[in-house]
Design an enzyme around this catalytic site. Structure first.
Site, PDB file in Angstrom:
ATOM      1  N   LYS A  40       0.861  -1.195   0.000  1.00 52.42           N
ATOM      2  CA  LYS A  40       0.000   0.000   0.000  1.00 52.42           C
ATOM      3  C   LYS A  40       0.891   1.236   0.000  1.00 52.42           C
ATOM      4  O   LYS A  40       1.782   1.380   0.862  1.00 52.42           O
ATOM      5  CB  LYS A  40      -0.871  -0.039   1.243  1.00 52.42           C
ATOM      6  CG  LYS A  40      -2.160   0.745   1.163  1.00 52.42           C
ATOM      7  CD  LYS A  40      -2.980   0.436   2.422  1.00 52.42           C
ATOM      8  CE  LYS A  40      -4.280   1.170   2.452  1.00 52.42           C
ATOM      9  NZ  LYS A  40      -4.937   1.039   3.762  1.00 52.42           N
TER      10      LYS A  40
HETATM   11  C1  E4P Z   1      -8.329   1.682   3.979  1.00 46.71           C
HETATM   12  O1  E4P Z   1      -7.514   1.251   3.216  1.00 46.71           O
HETATM   13  C2  E4P Z   1      -8.180   2.950   4.689  1.00 46.71           C
HETATM   14  O2  E4P Z   1      -6.963   2.987   5.313  1.00 46.71           O
HETATM   15  C3  E4P Z   1      -9.323   3.141   5.636  1.00 46.71           C
HETATM   16  O3  E4P Z   1     -10.516   2.720   5.027  1.00 46.71           O
HETATM   17  C4  E4P Z   1      -9.416   4.540   6.201  1.00 46.71           C
HETATM   18  O4  E4P Z   1     -10.607   4.665   6.918  1.00 46.71           O
HETATM   19  P1  E4P Z   1     -10.896   5.871   7.940  1.00 46.71           P
HETATM   20  O5  E4P Z   1     -11.069   7.119   7.146  1.00 46.71           O
HETATM   21  O6  E4P Z   1     -12.130   5.466   8.661  1.00 46.71           O
HETATM   22  O7  E4P Z   1      -9.672   5.945   8.833  1.00 46.71           O
END
Ligand code: E4P
Length: 217
Positions: free
Chosen positions: A83
């Site tokens: 990622k």
């Molecule tokens: C997923 O890959 C993201 O890191 C995540 O959905 C972020 O979510 P949040 O905005 O609730 O922290």
């Protein structure tokens, strides 16, 4: 539609995985902090449990260092999706990883323009953050729809991984639009089973059943 679970909580992943609800997992530095676990150890444990892609995020901000971190994360298991953030360095790292056959999830996407760049850099997944856009009075679902249209216009193979999901409606809206994947916290996925009329109906059935005086077993 594929379901990824947005957590590094192994017990929560196991519960959903045992029900066949888990096609993959996403983590990020905040979720690793919340788990209280070592990133390499907890990610390995998740990869051993889940056969689909498990996103593990780099924390370097310069491409060369991101590539070093990403290659280390990729060694954890074959189902790691590296990622990277949607920055110019992140796109550079994405291209390098994709060229070597690694899955890449490009995260922190907040515009259709960013999503186009990720697709061109060979991302396996693009993660538009619906909830954080909504928090800023920008329609997150509209962004998913725009990216769907653009990717379909040009037959981009990058999968739309709708992220930052806060509600059941976010998930059903994404499904209507045709997002390839949603990643949501375990509690939101479990909340999909709830409906007030289901609770009310079951309550009435149980009351009536008790009045019959019967038993099935
Ligand atoms: C997923 O890959 C993201 O890191 C995540 O959905 C972020 O979510 P949040 O905005 O609730 O922290």
């Amino acid at each position: 539609m594929k379901f990824f679970v947005d957590t590094a909580d192994v017990a929560a992943i196991k519960e959903l995985n045992d029900l066949g609800m888990v096609d993959g997992v996403t983590t990020n530095p905040s979720l690793i902090l919340k788990s209280g676990r070592d990133i390499l150890e907890v990610t390995k444990e998740i990869c051993d449990m889940v056969s689909g892609p498990v996103s593990a995020e780099v924390v370097a901000t310069e491409a060369k260092a991101m590539i070093a971190e990403g290659l280390k994360l990729a060694k954890i298991a074959p189902n790691i999706a590296i990622k990277v953030p949607l920055t110019w360095d992140g796109l550079t790292a994405c291209k390098a990883f994709a060229s070597e056959g690694h899955m890449v999830n490009v995260t922190l996407c907040f515009s259709a323009a960013q999503a186009i760049l990720a697709a061109k850099a060979g991302a396996s997944f693009i993660s538009p953050f619906i909830g954080r856009l909504d928090d800023n009075n920008i329609d997150g679902i509209e962004l998913i729809a725009d990216i769907r249209t653009i990717y379909d216009n040009y037959d981009f193979k990058t999968e739309i991984l709708a992220a930052s999901i806060r509600s059941v409606n976010h998930i059903t809206d994404c499904a209507k639009i045709g997002a390839d994947v949603i990643t949501a916290p375990p509690a939101v996925i479990k909340a999909m089973a709830s409906h007030v009329l289901t609770d009310r109906g079951l309550d009435q059935f149980l009351k009536d059943w008790a009045k019959t005086g019967q038993s099935i077993i």
